[in-house]
Design a protein around this motif. Structure first.
Motif, PDB file in Angstrom:
ATOM      1  N   CYS A  52       9.701  -5.830   0.983  1.00  0.00           N
ATOM      2  CA  CYS A  52       9.544  -6.789  -0.105  1.00  0.00           C
ATOM      3  C   CYS A  52      10.608  -6.472  -1.137  1.00  0.00           C
ATOM      4  N   TRP A 110       0.619  -6.140  -0.793  1.00  0.00           N
ATOM      5  CA  TRP A 110       0.807  -6.852   0.465  1.00  0.00           C
ATOM      6  C   TRP A 110      -0.507  -7.515   0.855  1.00  0.00           C
ATOM      7  N   THR A 143       2.083   2.075   2.737  1.00  0.00           N
ATOM      8  CA  THR A 143       3.026   1.370   1.884  1.00  0.00           C
ATOM      9  C   THR A 143       3.804   2.378   1.059  1.00  0.00           C
ATOM     10  N   TYR A 192       2.605 -12.386   6.534  1.00  0.00           N
ATOM     11  CA  TYR A 192       2.477 -11.297   5.577  1.00  0.00           C
ATOM     12  C   TYR A 192       3.229 -11.654   4.296  1.00  0.00           C
ATOM     13  N   CYS A 224       4.133 -10.541   0.125  1.00  0.00           N
ATOM     14  CA  CYS A 224       4.056  -9.591  -0.971  1.00  0.00           C
ATOM     15  C   CYS A 224       3.839 -10.371  -2.260  1.00  0.00           C
TER      16      CYS A 224
END
Length: 124
Positions: A21, A35, A68, A92, A94
């Motif tokens: 991200c 996320w 993460t 997915y 962010c």
């Protein structure tokens, strides 16, 4: 404020994948970055959240396989997916919030800034 998620693709079960991200237009240290993911027909699901001090929380159901990391120098936040499973197939996203007390995975509505998402497909 923009968030660019990347790194998705088609992977086989058991492979590893790292999503990135890349926030822009704001100072990363002023925001918590999370996320989320959403599969077709399902609710958006929180995965992880990281704060400016490097602290993170990952959803209990995923922490054995997902992690993460915030890289402040690179100005990126990563989601590491190990041993992905077909049920991890989703888009997915962010997201960012400027109040780190709202680094809460159960409340996507707290996050005012969202990226466009990156598709992850886990299939053999």
């Amino acid at each position: 404020v923009q968030l660019q998620a990347s790194g998705g693709g088609v992977v086989q079960p058991g492979d590893s994948l790292r999503l990135s991200c890349a926030p822009s237009g704001f100072t990363l240290s002023d925001y918590a970055i999370a996320w989320f993911r959403q599969a077709p027909g399902k609710e958006r699901e929180g995965i992880s959240c990281s704060r400016s001090d490097g602290s993170t929380n990952v959803a209990d159901r995923l922490k054995a396989r997902f992690s993460t990391r915030r890289a402040n120098v690179e100005k990126k936040v990563y989601l590491q997916m190990n041993n992905p499973k077909p049920e991890d197939t989703a888009t997915y996203f962010c997201a960012a919030v400027d109040n780190e007390d709202r680094c809460a995975l159960d409340y996507p509505e707290f996050f005012g800034f969202w990226g466009q998402g990156t598709q992850v497909t886990v299939s053999s």
